[in-house]
Structures are given as C-alpha cells and as structure tokens.
Design a protein around this motif. Sequence first.
Motif, PDB file in Angstrom:
ATOM      1  N   ILE A   5      48.649  54.900  25.293  1.00 44.14           N
ATOM      2  CA  ILE A   5      47.932  55.411  26.565  1.00 44.14           C
ATOM      3  C   ILE A   5      45.625  54.442  25.354  1.00 44.14           C
ATOM      4  O   ILE A   5      46.018  55.115  24.952  1.00 44.14           O
ATOM      5  CB  ILE A   5      48.048  56.848  27.208  1.00 44.14           C
ATOM      6  CG1 ILE A   5      49.295  57.085  27.482  1.00 44.14           C
ATOM      7  CG2 ILE A   5      46.534  57.177  28.729  1.00 44.14           C
ATOM      8  CD1 ILE A   5      49.373  58.686  28.058  1.00 44.14           C
ATOM      9  N   ALA A   6      45.588  53.548  26.772  1.00 41.12           N
ATOM     10  CA  ALA A   6      43.845  53.399  26.218  1.00 41.12           C
ATOM     11  C   ALA A   6      43.416  54.233  27.823  1.00 41.12           C
ATOM     12  O   ALA A   6      43.710  53.140  29.126  1.00 41.12           O
ATOM     13  CB  ALA A   6      43.970  52.108  25.515  1.00 41.12           C
ATOM     14  N   LEU A   7      42.220  53.926  27.291  1.00 46.03           N
ATOM     15  CA  LEU A   7      40.936  54.859  28.168  1.00 46.03           C
ATOM     16  C   LEU A   7      39.894  53.627  27.852  1.00 46.03           C
ATOM     17  O   LEU A   7      39.612  53.362  26.675  1.00 46.03           O
ATOM     18  CB  LEU A   7      40.421  55.804  28.937  1.00 46.03           C
ATOM     19  CG  LEU A   7      39.507  56.079  29.735  1.00 46.03           C
ATOM     20  CD1 LEU A   7      39.872  55.953  31.264  1.00 46.03           C
ATOM     21  CD2 LEU A   7      38.965  57.846  29.949  1.00 46.03           C
ATOM     22  N   VAL A   8      39.315  52.345  29.231  1.00 46.14           N
ATOM     23  CA  VAL A   8      38.250  52.046  28.542  1.00 46.14           C
ATOM     24  C   VAL A   8      37.223  52.629  29.499  1.00 46.14           C
ATOM     25  O   VAL A   8      37.046  52.198  30.301  1.00 46.14           O
ATOM     26  CB  VAL A   8      38.540  50.705  28.966  1.00 46.14           C
ATOM     27  CG1 VAL A   8      37.252  50.176  28.786  1.00 46.14           C
ATOM     28  CG2 VAL A   8      39.876  49.514  27.785  1.00 46.14           C
ATOM     29  N   VAL A   9      35.919  52.846  28.420  1.00 40.37           N
ATOM     30  CA  VAL A   9      34.906  53.769  29.881  1.00 40.37           C
ATOM     31  C   VAL A   9      33.807  52.634  29.584  1.00 40.37           C
ATOM     32  O   VAL A   9      33.505  52.476  28.639  1.00 40.37           O
ATOM     33  CB  VAL A   9      34.533  55.080  29.796  1.00 40.37           C
ATOM     34  CG1 VAL A   9      33.345  55.457  30.827  1.00 40.37           C
ATOM     35  CG2 VAL A   9      36.486  55.565  29.630  1.00 40.37           C
ATOM     36  N   ASP A  10      32.988  51.630  30.475  1.00 37.63           N
ATOM     37  CA  ASP A  10      31.977  51.106  29.781  1.00 37.63           C
ATOM     38  C   ASP A  10      31.877  50.449  32.499  1.00 37.63           C
ATOM     39  O   ASP A  10      32.882  50.160  32.585  1.00 37.63           O
ATOM     40  CB  ASP A  10      32.517  49.193  29.588  1.00 37.63           C
ATOM     41  CG  ASP A  10      31.503  48.648  29.851  1.00 37.63           C
ATOM     42  OD1 ASP A  10      31.190  48.352  29.821  1.00 37.63           O
ATOM     43  OD2 ASP A  10      31.728  48.441  27.899  1.00 37.63           O
ATOM     44  N   ASP A  11      30.427  50.583  31.699  1.00 42.20           N
ATOM     45  CA  ASP A  11      30.098  50.136  33.498  1.00 42.20           C
ATOM     46  C   ASP A  11      30.158  48.612  33.711  1.00 42.20           C
ATOM     47  O   ASP A  11      29.695  48.044  34.743  1.00 42.20           O
ATOM     48  CB  ASP A  11      28.559  50.409  33.980  1.00 42.20           C
ATOM     49  CG  ASP A  11      27.423  50.188  32.352  1.00 42.20           C
ATOM     50  OD1 ASP A  11      27.941  50.118  31.041  1.00 42.20           O
ATOM     51  OD2 ASP A  11      26.545  50.216  32.559  1.00 42.20           O
ATOM     52  N   ASP A  12      30.405  47.562  32.968  1.00 43.52           N
ATOM     53  CA  ASP A  12      30.700  46.717  33.596  1.00 43.52           C
ATOM     54  C   ASP A  12      31.704  46.277  33.452  1.00 43.52           C
ATOM     55  O   ASP A  12      32.883  46.198  32.214  1.00 43.52           O
ATOM     56  CB  ASP A  12      30.147  45.137  31.133  1.00 43.52           C
ATOM     57  CG  ASP A  12      30.515  44.030  31.659  1.00 43.52           C
ATOM     58  OD1 ASP A  12      30.712  43.888  32.644  1.00 43.52           O
ATOM     59  OD2 ASP A  12      29.282  43.387  30.713  1.00 43.52           O
ATOM     60  N   PHE A  28      49.880  48.629  25.558  1.00 40.22           N
ATOM     61  CA  PHE A  28      49.580  50.051  26.348  1.00 40.22           C
ATOM     62  C   PHE A  28      49.442  50.288  27.760  1.00 40.22           C
ATOM     63  O   PHE A  28      49.119  49.010  28.506  1.00 40.22           O
ATOM     64  CB  PHE A  28      47.839  49.695  25.478  1.00 40.22           C
ATOM     65  CG  PHE A  28      47.686  50.024  23.686  1.00 40.22           C
ATOM     66  CD1 PHE A  28      46.974  51.237  23.633  1.00 40.22           C
ATOM     67  CD2 PHE A  28      47.329  49.562  23.683  1.00 40.22           C
ATOM     68  CE1 PHE A  28      46.703  51.845  22.599  1.00 40.22           C
ATOM     69  CE2 PHE A  28      47.150  49.734  21.718  1.00 40.22           C
ATOM     70  CZ  PHE A  28      46.869  51.513  21.315  1.00 40.22           C
ATOM     71  N   GLU A  29      49.084  51.764  27.946  1.00 44.81           N
ATOM     72  CA  GLU A  29      48.724  52.165  29.893  1.00 44.81           C
ATOM     73  C   GLU A  29      47.333  51.904  29.383  1.00 44.81           C
ATOM     74  O   GLU A  29      47.040  52.633  29.110  1.00 44.81           O
ATOM     75  CB  GLU A  29      49.830  53.257  29.966  1.00 44.81           C
ATOM     76  CG  GLU A  29      49.552  53.062  31.183  1.00 44.81           C
ATOM     77  CD  GLU A  29      50.634  55.057  31.593  1.00 44.81           C
ATOM     78  OE1 GLU A  29      49.825  55.762  32.549  1.00 44.81           O
ATOM     79  OE2 GLU A  29      51.606  54.681  30.944  1.00 44.81           O
ATOM     80  N   VAL A  30      46.934  51.001  30.449  1.00 46.90           N
ATOM     81  CA  VAL A  30      45.287  51.106  30.610  1.00 46.90           C
ATOM     82  C   VAL A  30      44.347  51.338  31.384  1.00 46.90           C
ATOM     83  O   VAL A  30      45.065  51.371  32.919  1.00 46.90           O
ATOM     84  CB  VAL A  30      44.820  49.506  29.715  1.00 46.90           C
ATOM     85  CG1 VAL A  30      43.193  49.840  29.728  1.00 46.90           C
ATOM     86  CG2 VAL A  30      45.520  48.569  28.548  1.00 46.90           C
ATOM     87  N   THR A  31      43.418  52.565  31.383  1.00 51.58           N
ATOM     88  CA  THR A  31      43.036  52.789  32.867  1.00 51.58           C
ATOM     89  C   THR A  31      41.175  52.616  33.086  1.00 51.58           C
ATOM     90  O   THR A  31      41.574  52.719  31.287  1.00 51.58           O
ATOM     91  CB  THR A  31      43.301  54.540  32.938  1.00 51.58           C
ATOM     92  OG1 THR A  31      44.792  54.790  33.111  1.00 51.58           O
ATOM     93  CG2 THR A  31      42.287  54.761  34.066  1.00 51.58           C
ATOM     94  N   THR A  32      41.470  51.710  33.730  1.00 54.98           N
ATOM     95  CA  THR A  32      39.428  51.576  33.572  1.00 54.98           C
ATOM     96  C   THR A  32      38.323  52.309  33.760  1.00 54.98           C
ATOM     97  O   THR A  32      38.490  52.976  34.817  1.00 54.98           O
ATOM     98  CB  THR A  32      39.030  49.756  33.224  1.00 54.98           C
ATOM     99  OG1 THR A  32      39.861  49.778  34.702  1.00 54.98           O
ATOM    100  CG2 THR A  32      39.580  49.591  32.208  1.00 54.98           C
ATOM    101  N   LEU A  33      37.293  52.604  33.353  1.00 59.25           N
ATOM    102  CA  LEU A  33      36.617  53.550  34.365  1.00 59.25           C
ATOM    103  C   LEU A  33      34.986  53.188  34.067  1.00 59.25           C
ATOM    104  O   LEU A  33      34.679  52.429  33.048  1.00 59.25           O
ATOM    105  CB  LEU A  33      36.415  54.443  33.627  1.00 59.25           C
ATOM    106  CG  LEU A  33      37.576  56.263  34.215  1.00 59.25           C
ATOM    107  CD1 LEU A  33      36.578  57.258  33.252  1.00 59.25           C
ATOM    108  CD2 LEU A  33      37.305  56.558  35.532  1.00 59.25           C
ATOM    109  N   ASN A  34      34.343  52.815  35.176  1.00 60.23           N
ATOM    110  CA  ASN A  34      33.235  51.742  35.331  1.00 60.23           C
ATOM    111  C   ASN A  34      31.885  53.388  35.820  1.00 60.23           C
ATOM    112  O   ASN A  34      31.054  52.718  35.151  1.00 60.23           O
ATOM    113  CB  ASN A  34      33.003  51.104  36.531  1.00 60.23           C
ATOM    114  CG  ASN A  34      34.357  49.812  35.992  1.00 60.23           C
ATOM    115  OD1 ASN A  34      35.080  49.922  37.377  1.00 60.23           O
ATOM    116  ND2 ASN A  34      34.900  49.441  35.094  1.00 60.23           N
TER     117      ASN A  34
END
Length: 121
Positions: A5-12, A28-34
């Motif tokens: 599991i991956a989490l990407v935290v980036d405002d872009d 990877f099972e990926v979730t993004t947060l902006n």
Amino acid sequence: MINNIALVVDDDKELANAFKIVLELDNFEVTTLNDSRQALATIREMMPTVLTLDIDMPHVSGIQILEAIQADVTLDNIKIIMISASRQVSEYQSILERADLVVMKPVTLNQVRDFVKRITA
C-alpha cells in the motif's frame, strides 16, 4: 497481486497522479492526498508500506507530518520518501534524517519507481 500500500501526499495533483500511476505499475495499491490536513488520519487508517510526502505544502507541512509520524511508534514500519522543490532543505536536516530518503524535485517517474524499490527491498 497487490500486497503493498502506498500513500502519496502532495498538493500538486498532477505530480501525485503521476506517482500513483508509476507505483500501481509495481503492484502498489495507491491513494493520493492533495490536502495535507487529512494526511495523519489517513496514514493511521491505511498504514501504508510506503509514503511519499511533499515537504512544502500549505496548511500542514511535510516536516510537521514527518515529526508526527516519528512520534507515533505504531507508524515505525512505514517507509518514507520526502520530496521537495526547495533548495533550503538543509535547514531541516536533523528532521529529514528520520526519513528513509529525501528527493529533490524535479524527479522522474523512473527515479520514483527505483527509490521505492530500493527502500522496500
């Protein structure tokens, strides 16, 4: 088979989506947060294998999130890649030493993929 599991935290948003695509290619099972204000709650809920975390974000900085992660022993197993476009990261050197990797933007998608493979091997 998805086992990481991956989490990407980036405002872009565009960069976060690009990271998502490259990580999904490596199963990877990926979730993004902006919005960084949601990051800590999401991290605790998801318990990601890998976290990519932008340093310079509005509201809550990546440095503040990293400090909170490091203060919570239940989050010790998360591999953290800090990412920044700022050339002033040296002022955060002692804090950034707690991350698994610090990467300066611009970064290619192949580099992100290689970095994740390196820290999760």
